[in-house]
Design a protein around this motif. Sequence first.
Motif, mmCIF file in Angstrom:
data_model
loop_
_atom_site.group_PDB
_atom_site.id
_atom_site.type_symbol
_atom_site.label_atom_id
_atom_site.label_comp_id
_atom_site.label_asym_id
_atom_site.label_seq_id
_atom_site.Cartn_x
_atom_site.Cartn_y
_atom_site.Cartn_z
ATOM 1 N N VAL A 479 -33.494 67.513 -32.192
ATOM 2 C CA VAL A 479 -34.174 67.194 -30.930
ATOM 3 C C VAL A 479 -34.162 68.451 -30.083
ATOM 4 O O VAL A 479 -33.118 68.837 -29.526
ATOM 5 C CB VAL A 479 -33.474 66.029 -30.207
ATOM 6 N N LEU A 480 -35.304 69.120 -29.982
ATOM 7 C CA LEU A 480 -35.369 70.399 -29.293
ATOM 8 C C LEU A 480 -34.927 70.258 -27.837
ATOM 9 O O LEU A 480 -35.280 69.302 -27.148
ATOM 10 C CB LEU A 480 -36.803 70.946 -29.342
ATOM 11 N N GLY A 481 -34.148 71.216 -27.394
ATOM 12 C CA GLY A 481 -33.722 71.219 -25.996
ATOM 13 C C GLY A 481 -32.510 70.353 -25.724
ATOM 14 O O GLY A 481 -32.073 70.253 -24.575
ATOM 15 N N SER A 482 -31.960 69.713 -26.761
ATOM 16 C CA SER A 482 -30.822 68.816 -26.544
ATOM 17 C C SER A 482 -29.516 69.581 -26.713
ATOM 18 O O SER A 482 -29.467 70.663 -27.296
ATOM 19 C CB SER A 482 -30.869 67.643 -27.517
ATOM 20 N N SER A 483 -28.430 68.973 -26.213
ATOM 21 C CA SER A 483 -27.107 69.579 -26.363
ATOM 22 C C SER A 483 -26.052 68.503 -26.198
ATOM 23 O O SER A 483 -26.272 67.482 -25.546
ATOM 24 C CB SER A 483 -26.891 70.692 -25.334
ATOM 25 N N VAL A 484 -24.886 68.747 -26.814
ATOM 26 C CA VAL A 484 -23.717 67.879 -26.648
ATOM 27 C C VAL A 484 -22.520 68.785 -26.382
ATOM 28 O O VAL A 484 -22.267 69.727 -27.147
ATOM 29 C CB VAL A 484 -23.437 67.016 -27.885
ATOM 30 N N ALA A 495 -17.519 63.552 -23.069
ATOM 31 C CA ALA A 495 -18.657 64.174 -23.746
ATOM 32 C C ALA A 495 -19.874 64.093 -22.840
ATOM 33 O O ALA A 495 -20.108 63.061 -22.202
ATOM 34 C CB ALA A 495 -18.926 63.482 -25.087
ATOM 35 N N VAL A 496 -20.647 65.163 -22.792
ATOM 36 C CA VAL A 496 -21.858 65.214 -21.974
ATOM 37 C C VAL A 496 -23.034 65.492 -22.909
ATOM 38 O O VAL A 496 -23.044 66.476 -23.635
ATOM 39 C CB VAL A 496 -21.747 66.308 -20.888
#
Length: 501
Positions: A479-484, A495-496
């Motif tokens: 998922v482009l632009g995603s982060s964990v 977790a964010v």
Amino acid sequence: MKDNVQLLPSDVAAVLGSPDRLAALDAAIPVFLGPDSDFDDLAALAAGLSSTPISLVTILGRTDQWFLARQGTPEIRAPSEDSFCARMIAGAGGEPLVVLDARKDERFAGLPSVVGAPHLRYYAGAPIVLDGQAIGSVCVFDVKPHTRIAPDLLPSLERLASLAASLIRLKEEARQRLLAAEAVSRDEKRHALALDAANVASWLWDVSRGTVSGNQTFYRMLGIKPAKEMSARRFFKAVHPADRKLTIGLLRDALASGKEYDGLFRTVKSGRWLLGRGRVHEWDTDGRPAVFLGINVDVTDGQLASERTRLLLRELNHRVKNTLAMLQSLARQTLRQTSDPVEFMDAFAGRLQSLSEAHGLLSDHEWGVIHLQMLLQKQILPYAMDYEAQIEIHKDEVELGPDQAVGLGLVLHELATNARKYGSLSVRSGKVVITARVVAEDGQRVLNMTWHEVGGPPVKQGGRRGFGSLLIERSLDKVLGSSVHVEYLPKGVTAVVRMPL
């Protein structure tokens, strides 16, 4: 407070309350379930050594001395503070002890069992020692004093105590194995149901040995009676003759090139269509393929459906390939820890089940969108003791596409399993607070979600990181632009997640 408690000798109190001794006792016999007939012969042998009417095989707790076996008494317990055995352990340095006449020994003369019924006079006992700690005894009593010690009595009691220690250890090991086997059996049944519902099969081909083994779904898809392994020839014969040559050719190309196998074939017995992917995982010292890892998905309904279903199949194939690529990565990472098929399936099944759950939800909604609430419940519910009490959710109305649902589902699975093993879901007082809000960033809707654990055990510094943590942080790569981002704070894991919608 009772007088005899007040007068309890300090060395006896120290023995009864010794943390090391109690820890060894708890490890050996976590719960006393009553007299055990397996120890009866030891008690009978002990009584026969000195022709005494009473004999015991005991375990000595902080407050109670329990009788694993007894002869000559109906009791199954006695207070530890009034125990001959506690004084034997405290005063003899773990050596056997004989008391010819308890009335004439100041250590025992005032004990209730000497002063009152049953008016014990004679005692001989040897400690049961496990992990260097005396946790109980094999002992004999008489209501009459003795004038001498029977020949070889003490060495014989020591041997019986050693046998009792070995039997205790063996019985606890057997109990632990039984519990482990029951847990594995429950997990296998749960995983088998999940994998069967999702129609996902996983298999290993030992090229050097010419054998193939897989999970239950693998054998069911091929219409073969489940077995630990089968010959590669039998595996190929399970492929429909019309598709066999092409399938074998694709597999040979994958073996020769090291590239991925990607094929579609029907099975002989059922005629079901299976979509397969795989690649060489290990090579031998001469550079020849040694182990091949493969995955199959039943796509029969898509192959045989109407034009609308065929259009859906194109989308499904795309999504399945993405997911299978993720499964390949998960499997390779898991296989780095073990090449044993059984161990591999145990370690791999939980993560495979998480992806299966997400696939199941998406299939129910024809690979369109699903609601975040459904995904949260599906992934977290199996790991919460009380879902309603332990899971607190504050969210906007959020719809997820296939890639988002699959990736976020794996993140939630890893967080939930970690919380159940080590964090807030491992205790009933713990909670997970989830906040999910949709914000606008440069004209695009973005999901900001936080996972915060409270009320669980303190998080150890430097702990709880490994493949699971890496998997959490990389699960949304598609998922482009995603982060964990995961923080292992002392009070609980946080977790964010940031994910464009």
